[in-house]
Design a protein around this motif. Structure first.
Motif, PDB file in Angstrom:
ATOM      1  N   VAL A 259      63.995 123.296 -55.824  1.00  0.00           N
ATOM      2  CA  VAL A 259      63.469 123.625 -54.899  1.00  0.00           C
ATOM      3  C   VAL A 259      63.608 123.356 -53.324  1.00  0.00           C
ATOM      4  CG1 VAL A 259      61.173 122.359 -53.616  1.00  0.00           C
ATOM      5  CG2 VAL A 259      61.253 122.364 -55.892  1.00  0.00           C
ATOM      6  N   ASP A 260      63.454 124.327 -52.237  1.00  0.00           N
ATOM      7  CA  ASP A 260      63.349 124.261 -51.109  1.00  0.00           C
ATOM      8  C   ASP A 260      62.068 124.484 -50.186  1.00  0.00           C
ATOM      9  OD1 ASP A 260      66.461 124.696 -51.410  1.00  0.00           O
ATOM     10  OD2 ASP A 260      65.974 127.230 -50.930  1.00  0.00           O
ATOM     11  N   LEU A 261      62.400 123.604 -49.317  1.00  0.00           N
ATOM     12  CA  LEU A 261      60.979 123.266 -48.383  1.00  0.00           C
ATOM     13  C   LEU A 261      61.153 123.406 -47.103  1.00  0.00           C
ATOM     14  CD1 LEU A 261      57.872 121.698 -49.834  1.00  0.00           C
ATOM     15  CD2 LEU A 261      59.102 121.055 -47.894  1.00  0.00           C
ATOM     16  N   ALA A 262      59.235 123.691 -46.284  1.00  0.00           N
ATOM     17  CA  ALA A 262      59.679 123.716 -44.412  1.00  0.00           C
ATOM     18  C   ALA A 262      58.334 122.921 -44.453  1.00  0.00           C
ATOM     19  CB  ALA A 262      60.295 124.923 -43.839  1.00  0.00           C
ATOM     20  N   TRP A 263      57.877 122.120 -43.441  1.00  0.00           N
ATOM     21  CA  TRP A 263      56.629 122.054 -43.674  1.00  0.00           C
ATOM     22  C   TRP A 263      56.781 121.822 -42.029  1.00  0.00           C
ATOM     23  CZ3 TRP A 263      60.453 118.738 -45.047  1.00  0.00           C
ATOM     24  CH2 TRP A 263      60.647 117.045 -44.524  1.00  0.00           C
ATOM     25  N   THR A 264      55.467 121.404 -40.934  1.00  0.00           N
ATOM     26  CA  THR A 264      55.212 121.389 -39.915  1.00  0.00           C
ATOM     27  C   THR A 264      53.842 119.995 -39.856  1.00  0.00           C
ATOM     28  OG1 THR A 264      53.556 122.599 -39.558  1.00  0.00           O
ATOM     29  CG2 THR A 264      55.546 123.474 -38.722  1.00  0.00           C
TER      30      THR A 264
ATOM     31  N   SER B 242      62.634 120.351 -42.767  1.00  0.00           N
ATOM     32  CA  SER B 242      63.328 121.007 -44.104  1.00  0.00           C
ATOM     33  C   SER B 242      63.920 120.244 -45.242  1.00  0.00           C
ATOM     34  CB  SER B 242      64.129 122.101 -43.553  1.00  0.00           C
ATOM     35  OG  SER B 242      64.573 122.047 -43.229  1.00  0.00           O
ATOM     36  N   PHE B 243      63.989 121.023 -46.429  1.00  0.00           N
ATOM     37  CA  PHE B 243      65.309 120.473 -47.012  1.00  0.00           C
ATOM     38  C   PHE B 243      65.573 121.553 -48.420  1.00  0.00           C
ATOM     39  CE2 PHE B 243      61.056 118.706 -49.016  1.00  0.00           C
ATOM     40  CZ  PHE B 243      61.320 119.842 -50.612  1.00  0.00           C
TER      41      PHE B 243
ATOM     42  N   THR C 266      54.730 125.338 -44.317  1.00  0.00           N
ATOM     43  CA  THR C 266      55.356 126.602 -43.994  1.00  0.00           C
ATOM     44  C   THR C 266      55.359 127.539 -45.102  1.00  0.00           C
ATOM     45  OG1 THR C 266      57.054 126.220 -43.334  1.00  0.00           O
ATOM     46  CG2 THR C 266      55.461 125.779 -41.914  1.00  0.00           C
ATOM     47  N   HIS C 267      56.233 126.973 -46.246  1.00  0.00           N
ATOM     48  CA  HIS C 267      57.148 127.664 -47.182  1.00  0.00           C
ATOM     49  C   HIS C 267      57.307 127.123 -47.813  1.00  0.00           C
ATOM     50  CE1 HIS C 267      60.686 128.558 -44.693  1.00  0.00           C
ATOM     51  NE2 HIS C 267      60.812 128.225 -45.618  1.00  0.00           N
ATOM     52  N   ALA C 268      57.619 127.193 -49.440  1.00  0.00           N
ATOM     53  CA  ALA C 268      58.730 126.957 -50.355  1.00  0.00           C
ATOM     54  C   ALA C 268      58.838 127.607 -51.645  1.00  0.00           C
ATOM     55  CB  ALA C 268      57.482 125.423 -51.381  1.00  0.00           C
TER      56      ALA C 268
END
Length: 100
Positions: A36-41, A24-25, A46-48
């Motif tokens: 922008v904030d973002l999380a991924w797998t 994430s960032f 997964t969401h931003a």
């Protein structure tokens, strides 16, 4: 690797290394007045959250289709959404529901 903004478009995770299957960032800035904030797998975003600092329209490219909560987003291309924003507003992106 995490975010590019050029040609009037924000590209999320354009060249993510395989060594980073999840993460994430927060607070990355993009041209046009966006944060922008973002999380991924390994499965993708997964969401931003995109914050509009100036109220400009935005066009976002993602590695897979996303839905945008709270606004009518156009889909000019596969894996691209575009929509108008309001200054100070926040827009949440999530992985698109299947069956579209």
């Amino acid at each position: 690797m995490l975010l590019q903004s050029h040609a009037d478009e924000i590209d999320l995770l354009p060249s993510l290394p395989e060594a980073w299957p999840a993460g994430s960032f927060c607070g990355l800035r993009a041209r046009g007045g966006f944060e922008v904030d973002l999380a991924w797998t390994a499965d993708g975003i997964t969401h931003a959250e995109v914050r509009s600092l100036l109220g400009n329209p935005v066009r976002i490219r993602t590695p897979h289709p996303v839905d945008v909560a709270g606004t009518h987003a156009g889909r000019p291309e596969e894996c691209v959404v575009s929509f108008d924003t309001r200054r100070g507003a926040r827009y949440r992106l999530t992985a698109a529901r299947t069956g579209r």
